[in-house]
Motif scaffolding. Structure first.
Motif, PDB file in Angstrom:
ATOM      1  N   PRO A   1       0.890  -0.889  -0.420  1.00 35.38           N
ATOM      2  CA  PRO A   1      -0.106   0.229  -0.068  1.00 35.38           C
ATOM      3  C   PRO A   1       1.264   1.057  -0.039  1.00 35.38           C
ATOM      4  O   PRO A   1       2.543   1.485   0.690  1.00 35.38           O
ATOM      5  CB  PRO A   1      -1.051  -0.414   1.194  1.00 35.38           C
ATOM      6  CG  PRO A   1      -0.048  -1.086   1.497  1.00 35.38           C
ATOM      7  CD  PRO A   1       0.224  -2.604   1.366  1.00 35.38           C
ATOM      8  N   VAL A   2       0.607   1.793  -0.846  1.00 36.81           N
ATOM      9  CA  VAL A   2       1.182   3.661  -0.824  1.00 36.81           C
ATOM     10  C   VAL A   2       0.786   4.476   0.425  1.00 36.81           C
ATOM     11  O   VAL A   2      -0.139   4.542   1.154  1.00 36.81           O
ATOM     12  CB  VAL A   2       0.400   4.169  -2.112  1.00 36.81           C
ATOM     13  CG1 VAL A   2       1.349   6.029  -2.227  1.00 36.81           C
ATOM     14  CG2 VAL A   2       0.446   3.404  -2.961  1.00 36.81           C
ATOM     15  N   GLN A   3       2.134   4.789   1.145  1.00 42.21           N
ATOM     16  CA  GLN A   3       1.902   4.903   2.866  1.00 42.21           C
ATOM     17  C   GLN A   3       1.489   6.829   2.179  1.00 42.21           C
ATOM     18  O   GLN A   3       2.064   7.839   1.705  1.00 42.21           O
ATOM     19  CB  GLN A   3       3.569   5.422   3.547  1.00 42.21           C
ATOM     20  CG  GLN A   3       3.813   4.447   3.685  1.00 42.21           C
ATOM     21  CD  GLN A   3       2.666   3.665   4.850  1.00 42.21           C
ATOM     22  OE1 GLN A   3       2.186   3.995   5.433  1.00 42.21           O
ATOM     23  NE2 GLN A   3       2.562   2.537   4.784  1.00 42.21           N
ATOM     24  N   PRO A   4       0.812   7.589   3.343  1.00 46.19           N
ATOM     25  CA  PRO A   4       0.962   9.491   3.257  1.00 46.19           C
ATOM     26  C   PRO A   4       1.978  10.159   3.012  1.00 46.19           C
ATOM     27  O   PRO A   4       2.768   9.463   3.359  1.00 46.19           O
ATOM     28  CB  PRO A   4      -0.120   9.319   3.743  1.00 46.19           C
ATOM     29  CG  PRO A   4      -0.430   7.667   4.681  1.00 46.19           C
ATOM     30  CD  PRO A   4       0.456   7.184   4.221  1.00 46.19           C
TER      31      PRO A   4
ATOM     32  N   PRO B   1       3.656  12.799   7.496  1.00 46.51           N
ATOM     33  CA  PRO B   1       4.168  12.318   8.363  1.00 46.51           C
ATOM     34  C   PRO B   1       3.691  12.709   9.631  1.00 46.51           C
ATOM     35  O   PRO B   1       2.329  13.656   9.507  1.00 46.51           O
ATOM     36  CB  PRO B   1       5.913  12.945   8.832  1.00 46.51           C
ATOM     37  CG  PRO B   1       6.136  13.846   8.146  1.00 46.51           C
ATOM     38  CD  PRO B   1       4.655  14.310   6.693  1.00 46.51           C
TER      39      PRO B   1
ATOM     40  N   VAL C   1      -5.298   1.719   5.465  1.00 45.66           N
ATOM     41  CA  VAL C   1      -4.172   2.088   3.757  1.00 45.66           C
ATOM     42  C   VAL C   1      -4.972   0.980   2.829  1.00 45.66           C
ATOM     43  O   VAL C   1      -4.516   0.747   1.640  1.00 45.66           O
ATOM     44  CB  VAL C   1      -2.373   2.004   3.754  1.00 45.66           C
ATOM     45  CG1 VAL C   1      -2.233   3.378   4.511  1.00 45.66           C
ATOM     46  CG2 VAL C   1      -2.224   1.349   4.807  1.00 45.66           C
ATOM     47  N   THR C   2      -5.321  -0.099   3.579  1.00 43.61           N
ATOM     48  CA  THR C   2      -4.955  -1.697   2.971  1.00 43.61           C
ATOM     49  C   THR C   2      -7.103  -1.492   3.153  1.00 43.61           C
ATOM     50  O   THR C   2      -7.644  -0.913   3.461  1.00 43.61           O
ATOM     51  CB  THR C   2      -4.896  -2.354   4.086  1.00 43.61           C
ATOM     52  OG1 THR C   2      -5.466  -2.687   4.932  1.00 43.61           O
ATOM     53  CG2 THR C   2      -2.914  -3.040   3.855  1.00 43.61           C
TER      54      THR C   2
ATOM     55  N   GLU D   1      -5.481   7.973   7.943  1.00 44.04           N
ATOM     56  CA  GLU D   1      -4.664   7.802   6.490  1.00 44.04           C
ATOM     57  C   GLU D   1      -3.446   6.738   6.674  1.00 44.04           C
ATOM     58  O   GLU D   1      -3.729   5.666   6.211  1.00 44.04           O
ATOM     59  CB  GLU D   1      -3.648   8.998   5.722  1.00 44.04           C
ATOM     60  CG  GLU D   1      -4.875  10.205   5.578  1.00 44.04           C
ATOM     61  CD  GLU D   1      -4.800  11.564   4.828  1.00 44.04           C
ATOM     62  OE1 GLU D   1      -3.044  10.984   5.020  1.00 44.04           O
ATOM     63  OE2 GLU D   1      -5.063  12.076   4.407  1.00 44.04           O
ATOM     64  N   TYR D   2      -3.229   6.622   7.462  1.00 42.13           N
ATOM     65  CA  TYR D   2      -1.715   4.973   8.124  1.00 42.13           C
ATOM     66  C   TYR D   2      -2.114   4.002   8.669  1.00 42.13           C
ATOM     67  O   TYR D   2      -1.862   3.170   8.155  1.00 42.13           O
ATOM     68  CB  TYR D   2      -1.021   6.187   9.192  1.00 42.13           C
ATOM     69  CG  TYR D   2      -0.001   6.514   8.899  1.00 42.13           C
ATOM     70  CD1 TYR D   2       1.376   6.377   8.388  1.00 42.13           C
ATOM     71  CD2 TYR D   2      -0.023   8.019   8.730  1.00 42.13           C
ATOM     72  CE1 TYR D   2       1.854   7.203   8.165  1.00 42.13           C
ATOM     73  CE2 TYR D   2       0.831   9.220   8.502  1.00 42.13           C
ATOM     74  CZ  TYR D   2       2.033   9.249   7.844  1.00 42.13           C
ATOM     75  OH  TYR D   2       2.363   9.838   6.879  1.00 42.13           O
TER      76      TYR D   2
END
Length: 167
Positions: A61-64, A67, A166-167, A162-163
Motif C-alpha cells: 500500500p502507498v503510504q501517505p 508524516p 491504507v489497506t 490515513e495511516y
C-alpha cells in the motif's frame, strides 16, 4: 508413565506378531501417473494448479505523504508518542495523553474502597465499583463521564486515520 516399564512408547511392537509380514506389493507412482488419464499430475490434481500468470501479485500500500506529527500534551508538556491512543481535551479538542485524562478524573473524584476509574468506551469514562475485587466480572458503574462526543470526530485524527486505513 505407564506401568509396563516401557515408558509408554509401545508403537514399535505393534507390528510384531508370530506370522509373516504382509508382503503385498506397493503401488508404483509411475503406474498411478499412467492410470490417471490426466487427472493426477505428479500426485496433485491438475485443476488445483494455478499458473503464475493467473495469480494476482501483492502490491504494497502507498503510504501517505504527510508524516504523523507528535504534538505535546498541553497538560503534562511531554510529547505524545502514541498518537493513536491519545484522546481529545474536553474543552479545547487538542490531543492529550490517555493516562493524563485518567489521572485527572481520578483526582477530581473521591473514590471509595474497591472503586476505580476506567474507560468504558465511546469516549466515556466511569467510576466502577467492584463488589469482589478478585472477580473483575462482578462490577457496578457508579458514575459516567462523557469525555468525547461520539458523533464529533476531532480534526487531528484525520491524518492519522490515513495511516491505519491504507489497506
Amino acid at each position: 508413565m505407564s506401568g509396563s516399564g516401557k515408558g509408554g512408547n509401545n508403537r514399535k511392537i505393534r507390528n510384531r506378531f508370530n506370522g509373516k509380514k504382509d508382503e503385498t506389493p506397493k503401488h508404483d507412482r509411475n503406474d498411478r501417473k499412467k492410470q490417471s488419464d490426466g487427472i493426477l499430475v505428479e500426485g496433485k490434481f491438475e485443476r488445483n494448479r494455478i499458473s503464475l500468470h493467473e495469480r494476482p501479485r501483492w502490491t504494497a500500500p502507498v503510504q501517505p505523504a504527510n508524516p504523523i506529527t507528535t504534538p505535546d500534551c498541553p497538560w503534562c508538556g511531554k510529547p505524545i508518542k502514541d498518537i493513536a491512543a491519545a484522546i481529545s481535551d474536553k474543552e479545547t479538542g487538542v490531543p492529550v495523553h490517555f493516562d493524563c485524562v485518567l489521572a485527572r478524573i481520578t483526582e477530581m473524584e473521591t473514590l471509595d474502597t474497591n472503586d476505580s476509574v476506567c474507560y468504558i468506551g465511546g469516549g466515556r469514562f466511569g467510576v466502577v465499583h467492584y463488589n469482589n475485587p478478585p472477580d473483575v466480572k462482578d462490577f457496578v458503574i457508579k458514575k459516567i463521564f462523557e469525555w468525547e462526543e461520539k458523533d464529533n470526530n476531532a480534526e487531528w485524527r484525520r491524518p492519522i486515520s490515513e495511516y491505519f486505513s491504507v489497506t
